[in-house]
Design a protein around this motif. Structure first.
Motif, PDB file in Angstrom:
ATOM      1  N   ILE A 174       0.842  -1.205   0.000  1.00 55.96           N
ATOM      2  CA  ILE A 174       0.000   0.000   0.000  1.00 55.96           C
ATOM      3  C   ILE A 174       0.873   1.250   0.000  1.00 55.96           C
ATOM      4  O   ILE A 174       0.685   2.160  -0.819  1.00 55.96           O
ATOM      5  CB  ILE A 174      -0.930   0.024   1.234  1.00 55.96           C
ATOM      6  CG1 ILE A 174      -1.964  -1.093   1.160  1.00 55.96           C
ATOM      7  CG2 ILE A 174      -1.616   1.390   1.366  1.00 55.96           C
ATOM      8  CD1 ILE A 174      -2.678  -1.366   2.487  1.00 55.96           C
ATOM      9  N   ASN A 175       1.832   1.312   0.898  1.00 58.08           N
ATOM     10  CA  ASN A 175       2.631   2.529   1.039  1.00 58.08           C
ATOM     11  C   ASN A 175       3.583   2.763  -0.126  1.00 58.08           C
ATOM     12  O   ASN A 175       3.782   3.908  -0.537  1.00 58.08           O
ATOM     13  CB  ASN A 175       3.353   2.541   2.386  1.00 58.08           C
ATOM     14  CG  ASN A 175       2.377   2.890   3.488  1.00 58.08           C
ATOM     15  OD1 ASN A 175       1.926   4.018   3.577  1.00 58.08           O
ATOM     16  ND2 ASN A 175       2.021   1.906   4.292  1.00 58.08           N
TER      17      ASN A 175
ATOM     18  N   ASP B  29       4.327  11.908  -0.125  1.00 61.17           N
ATOM     19  CA  ASP B  29       5.658  12.128   0.449  1.00 61.17           C
ATOM     20  C   ASP B  29       5.487  12.209   1.954  1.00 61.17           C
ATOM     21  O   ASP B  29       5.135  13.254   2.498  1.00 61.17           O
ATOM     22  CB  ASP B  29       6.275  13.415  -0.092  1.00 61.17           C
ATOM     23  CG  ASP B  29       7.678  13.662   0.444  1.00 61.17           C
ATOM     24  OD1 ASP B  29       8.144  12.897   1.324  1.00 61.17           O
ATOM     25  OD2 ASP B  29       8.310  14.635  -0.006  1.00 61.17           O
ATOM     26  N   PRO B  30       5.712  11.090   2.670  1.00 58.00           N
ATOM     27  CA  PRO B  30       5.444  11.061   4.106  1.00 58.00           C
ATOM     28  C   PRO B  30       6.296  12.027   4.925  1.00 58.00           C
ATOM     29  O   PRO B  30       5.971  12.324   6.067  1.00 58.00           O
ATOM     30  CB  PRO B  30       5.723   9.621   4.516  1.00 58.00           C
ATOM     31  CG  PRO B  30       6.159   8.893   3.321  1.00 58.00           C
ATOM     32  CD  PRO B  30       6.183   9.819   2.161  1.00 58.00           C
ATOM     33  N   SER B  31       7.370  12.551   4.360  1.00 57.61           N
ATOM     34  CA  SER B  31       8.232  13.462   5.115  1.00 57.61           C
ATOM     35  C   SER B  31       7.978  14.927   4.774  1.00 57.61           C
ATOM     36  O   SER B  31       8.668  15.803   5.292  1.00 57.61           O
ATOM     37  CB  SER B  31       9.702  13.120   4.855  1.00 57.61           C
ATOM     38  OG  SER B  31      10.005  13.315   3.490  1.00 57.61           O
TER      39      SER B  31
ATOM     40  N   THR C 195       4.840   5.873  -4.929  1.00 55.14           N
ATOM     41  CA  THR C 195       5.305   5.843  -6.318  1.00 55.14           C
ATOM     42  C   THR C 195       4.225   6.186  -7.334  1.00 55.14           C
ATOM     43  O   THR C 195       4.516   6.778  -8.366  1.00 55.14           O
ATOM     44  CB  THR C 195       5.917   4.472  -6.674  1.00 55.14           C
ATOM     45  OG1 THR C 195       4.931   3.450  -6.505  1.00 55.14           O
ATOM     46  CG2 THR C 195       7.143   4.182  -5.820  1.00 55.14           C
ATOM     47  N   SER C 196       2.992   5.841  -7.058  1.00 58.14           N
ATOM     48  CA  SER C 196       1.915   6.071  -8.026  1.00 58.14           C
ATOM     49  C   SER C 196       1.018   7.250  -7.680  1.00 58.14           C
ATOM     50  O   SER C 196       0.435   7.860  -8.564  1.00 58.14           O
ATOM     51  CB  SER C 196       1.045   4.814  -8.169  1.00 58.14           C
ATOM     52  OG  SER C 196       1.805   3.768  -8.717  1.00 58.14           O
TER      53      SER C 196
ATOM     54  N   PRO D 258      -9.763  15.499   4.334  1.00 55.77           N
ATOM     55  CA  PRO D 258     -10.144  14.831   3.084  1.00 55.77           C
ATOM     56  C   PRO D 258      -8.925  14.172   2.423  1.00 55.77           C
ATOM     57  O   PRO D 258      -7.795  14.662   2.550  1.00 55.77           O
ATOM     58  CB  PRO D 258     -10.676  15.976   2.220  1.00 55.77           C
ATOM     59  CG  PRO D 258     -11.101  17.022   3.198  1.00 55.77           C
ATOM     60  CD  PRO D 258     -10.128  16.918   4.348  1.00 55.77           C
ATOM     61  N   ILE D 259      -9.171  13.083   1.724  1.00 53.69           N
ATOM     62  CA  ILE D 259      -8.104  12.442   0.948  1.00 53.69           C
ATOM     63  C   ILE D 259      -7.569  13.490  -0.023  1.00 53.69           C
ATOM     64  O   ILE D 259      -8.354  14.120  -0.744  1.00 53.69           O
ATOM     65  CB  ILE D 259      -8.640  11.220   0.170  1.00 53.69           C
ATOM     66  CG1 ILE D 259      -9.175  10.155   1.128  1.00 53.69           C
ATOM     67  CG2 ILE D 259      -7.551  10.635  -0.740  1.00 53.69           C
ATOM     68  CD1 ILE D 259      -9.940   9.028   0.432  1.00 53.69           C
ATOM     69  N   PRO D 260      -6.254  13.722  -0.057  1.00 56.25           N
ATOM     70  CA  PRO D 260      -5.714  14.705  -0.996  1.00 56.25           C
ATOM     71  C   PRO D 260      -6.145  14.389  -2.432  1.00 56.25           C
ATOM     72  O   PRO D 260      -6.206  13.222  -2.835  1.00 56.25           O
ATOM     73  CB  PRO D 260      -4.206  14.574  -0.814  1.00 56.25           C
ATOM     74  CG  PRO D 260      -4.051  14.071   0.598  1.00 56.25           C
ATOM     75  CD  PRO D 260      -5.228  13.147   0.804  1.00 56.25           C
ATOM     76  N   ALA D 261      -6.438  15.435  -3.196  1.00 60.79           N
ATOM     77  CA  ALA D 261      -6.982  15.277  -4.545  1.00 60.79           C
ATOM     78  C   ALA D 261      -6.096  14.405  -5.427  1.00 60.79           C
ATOM     79  O   ALA D 261      -6.606  13.534  -6.150  1.00 60.79           O
ATOM     80  CB  ALA D 261      -7.200  16.648  -5.187  1.00 60.79           C
ATOM     81  N   HIS D 262      -4.785  14.602  -5.385  1.00 59.61           N
ATOM     82  CA  HIS D 262      -3.905  13.813  -6.256  1.00 59.61           C
ATOM     83  C   HIS D 262      -3.913  12.334  -5.877  1.00 59.61           C
ATOM     84  O   HIS D 262      -3.787  11.461  -6.744  1.00 59.61           O
ATOM     85  CB  HIS D 262      -2.480  14.380  -6.281  1.00 59.61           C
ATOM     86  CG  HIS D 262      -1.737  14.305  -4.991  1.00 59.61           C
ATOM     87  ND1 HIS D 262      -1.971  15.152  -3.927  1.00 59.61           N
ATOM     88  CD2 HIS D 262      -0.761  13.469  -4.574  1.00 59.61           C
ATOM     89  CE1 HIS D 262      -1.178  14.849  -2.923  1.00 59.61           C
ATOM     90  NE2 HIS D 262      -0.431  13.820  -3.284  1.00 59.61           N
ATOM     91  N   ILE D 263      -4.105  12.037  -4.600  1.00 69.05           N
ATOM     92  CA  ILE D 263      -4.175  10.639  -4.164  1.00 69.05           C
ATOM     93  C   ILE D 263      -5.518  10.042  -4.570  1.00 69.05           C
ATOM     94  O   ILE D 263      -5.581   8.932  -5.100  1.00 69.05           O
ATOM     95  CB  ILE D 263      -3.915  10.518  -2.655  1.00 69.05           C
ATOM     96  CG1 ILE D 263      -2.467  10.913  -2.350  1.00 69.05           C
ATOM     97  CG2 ILE D 263      -4.229   9.109  -2.152  1.00 69.05           C
ATOM     98  CD1 ILE D 263      -2.101  10.940  -0.879  1.00 69.05           C
TER      99      ILE D 263
END
Length: 134
Positions: free
Chosen positions: A35-36, A46-48, A41-42, A119-124
């Protein structure tokens, strides 16, 4: 079972437990990693970077068959329910194309600093809908 995304899951010697099969925690590690890696990658996570992140609020796995080192497995990934701030990931552990375990993770997207749902970010969301929704 159809999974729009698959990732290799090579088993390791230390994945076997005293009973001679993969320990159940190894399945969870493989699913969480799949998942991560997909998110980074897709979907551009960017978790940081201080942006919203997905945290697991629920997970489960049902086992249909046992696996052991040196099995070469795959993890299949698709999106189930996609809500305002959460997504249910549906996963399969496959051996030779046959599902030997089915998992489910629920991620809630939260603000990186406050850990409050957002909200889930739009790009995700766009990447999920484009690549993982059946």
């Amino acid at each position: 079972m159809t999974y729009p995304h698959t990732a290799p899951f090579p088993t390791r010697w230390n994945d076997n437990d005293v009973y001679g099969h993969l320990n159940n925690t190894v399945y969870y590690e493989a699913m969480d990693t799949t998942i991560n890696v997909w998110l980074m990658t897709s979907a551009g996570l960017d978790p940081s970077a201080g942006e919203p992140i997905g945290v697991c609020v629920s997970s489960s796995c049902e086992f249909a068959a046992s696996a052991a080192f040196p099995d070469a497995l795959e993890v299949g990934l698709r999106a189930g329910r996609v809500g305002r701030s959460s997504v249910t990931w549906e996963l399969g552990i496959l051996r030779d194309g046959v599902v030997i375990a089915e998992g489910r993770f629920v991620h809630v997207f939260v603000d990186d600093a406050t850990r409050r749902p957002v909200p889930i970010p739009a790009h995700i969301r766009e990447a999920i809908e484009r690549e993982l929704t059946i």
